[in-house]
Design an enzyme around this catalytic site. Structure first.
Site, mmCIF file in Angstrom:
data_model
loop_
_atom_site.group_PDB
_atom_site.id
_atom_site.type_symbol
_atom_site.label_atom_id
_atom_site.label_comp_id
_atom_site.label_asym_id
_atom_site.label_seq_id
_atom_site.Cartn_x
_atom_site.Cartn_y
_atom_site.Cartn_z
ATOM 1 N N SER A 151 0.338 4.223 -1.946
ATOM 2 C CA SER A 151 -1.018 3.994 -2.431
ATOM 3 C C SER A 151 -1.157 4.556 -3.847
ATOM 4 O O SER A 151 -0.403 4.169 -4.736
ATOM 5 C CB SER A 151 -2.033 4.598 -1.460
ATOM 6 O OG SER A 151 -3.336 4.142 -1.730
ATOM 7 N N ASP A 161 -1.684 -4.886 5.373
ATOM 8 C CA ASP A 161 -2.385 -4.129 4.323
ATOM 9 C C ASP A 161 -3.232 -5.098 3.505
ATOM 10 O O ASP A 161 -2.713 -5.889 2.727
ATOM 11 C CB ASP A 161 -1.360 -3.423 3.436
ATOM 12 C CG ASP A 161 -2.003 -2.555 2.345
ATOM 13 O OD1 ASP A 161 -3.246 -2.544 2.230
ATOM 14 O OD2 ASP A 161 -1.250 -1.890 1.611
ATOM 15 N N HIS A 194 -3.288 -0.505 5.604
ATOM 16 C CA HIS A 194 -2.861 0.266 4.438
ATOM 17 C C HIS A 194 -2.218 1.590 4.849
ATOM 18 O O HIS A 194 -1.297 2.080 4.182
ATOM 19 C CB HIS A 194 -4.067 0.521 3.530
ATOM 20 C CG HIS A 194 -3.722 1.169 2.235
ATOM 21 N ND1 HIS A 194 -2.891 0.582 1.305
ATOM 22 C CD2 HIS A 194 -4.090 2.368 1.704
ATOM 23 C CE1 HIS A 194 -2.760 1.386 0.257
ATOM 24 N NE2 HIS A 194 -3.472 2.473 0.478
#
EC number: 2.3.1.31
Length: 369
Positions: free
Chosen positions: A150, A311, A344
């Site tokens: 991320s 995601d 995610h």
């Protein structure tokens, strides 16, 4: 095997850092933790970069009383993916955060008061420049790899493009070269939740605003999950303690969002949340270049990418685009798409799936020199 008890460290740099905005920040304090031992030629260092609301406490416990280990404990330790019998692992808290590094909750030495909204807007590139100061302090010229998911993946990309001679490889999971309008809009709604909380007081609060930050975090949790993971985790189950026709009765998913949102208030500063959200929205690997191709032309080290099928915050096509550009430039790159229902958050949870590929990648990097 766990790394056991680990002590957080910190260092303050008196040098001033010129930020991407043109403003100056200094002195700068960075909180960090290390695991394992640096070898004689200082060639075994790995930097792990944390995500939005993460911290330097990557693995182990800070005391015997801790109920939970660090946020990626499963991959760090003797015999684990980041084997501390072989590697020296570093994790630092980014500037702008609230876990020991300089951020809006820190005291401005010029005023003797908290920075609050006088703190300058920072970028992911600024975070990485501060990390470079830490490596200088530790006497590390070059990293074996920099790894992150991320926002941590964004930091890995910045290391690859801004400090190409200081890394031997980079590993980026569940990330993007620039957040989409959809991702930005979700952060915008989270900001509105905070701005409209009267206890926020335009950043001049004494007690962390409760309702606005909890709601903002709840929005974030939705983006971290996926449709499939929500069905698996919650389904349409109603909270057993609530009546089905109670107006304020909650589905289990509502209870989850509320519980995690309000728990977050106790551990994270609201202004830091806002500043790091802004850094995410502003992120663009190609910032300062004509194109992403020009930015990636600076890359010298091999990069390994991981994307996850469910995601929807930073969907796989965004990672695949980066890998395609790097490949077209003749750069060494790997792209792996992992089937996962975790959304995610898969980069934190699918370590058993991606670990063999990371090990093979790092073995090749180590053999290359």
């Amino acid at each position: 095997m766990s790394v056991g008890i680990v002590q957080e460290q910190s260092v303050t740099f008196d040098t001033e850092l010129r930020l991407e905005s043109g403003r100056i920040l200094g002195p700068i304090t960075l909180a960090y933790e290390t695991y394992g031992e640096l070898n004689a030629d200082r060639s075994n260092a790995i930097l792990v970069a944390h995500a939005w609301t993460g911290n330097a406490h990557l693995a182990g416990k800070n005391s015997e009383e801790d109920t939970k280990p660090g946020w990626w404990d499963a991959i760090v330790g003797p015999g684990r993916l980041l084997d501390t019998d072989r590697c020296f692992v570093i994790c630092s808290n980014v500037i702008g955060s609230c876990y020991g590094s300089t951020g809006p909750a820190s005291i401005n030495p010029k005023t003797g008061k908290r920075y609050n909204l006088t703190f300058p807007v920072i970028t992911v590139r600024d975070m990485v420049r501060a990390q470079a100061l830490l490596l200088d302090h530790l006497g590390i010229d070059r990293l074996l790899t920099v790894l992150g998911g991320s926002m941590g993946g964004m930091q890995a990309l910045e290391w690859a493009t801004q400090f190409p001679d200081r890394i031997r490889s980079a590993i980026a999971l569940a990330t993007t070269s620039r957040p989409s309008p959809q991702a930005i809009s979700l952060n915008a709604v989270a900001r509105w939740a905070i701005f409209n909380d009267p206890t926020w007081k335009k950043g001049e609060y004494r007690k962390n605003p409760k309702d606005g930050l909890a709601l903002a975090r709840g929005i974030g949790h939705i983006t971290f999950l996926s449709d499939e993971s929500m069905w698996q985790k919650f389904g349409r189950r109603f909270n057993a303690r609530d009546g089905l026709f109670d107006f304020f009765g909650q589905f289990e998913v509502e209870r989850y969002l509320s519980y995690n949102g309000y728990n977050f208030v106790d551990r994270f500063d609201t202004n830091s949340f806002l500043y790091l959200a802004k850094a995410l929205d502003l992120y663009d690997t190609a910032w300062g270049y004509e194109s992403l191709e020009e930015a990636f032309s600076r890359v010298k080290a091999p990069i390994q990418f991981f994307a996850f099928t469910s995601d929807w915050l930073y969907p796989p096509y965004q990672t695949e685009e980066m890998a395609t550009i790097l490949r077209s430039l003749g750069k060494p790159v790997e792209y792996h798409l992992i089937e996962s229902a975790y959304g995610h958050d898969a980069f934190l949870l699918e370590h058993e799936t991606f670990a063999p590929m990371v090990r093979e990648f790092l073995d090749k990097v180590e053999r290359s020199e």
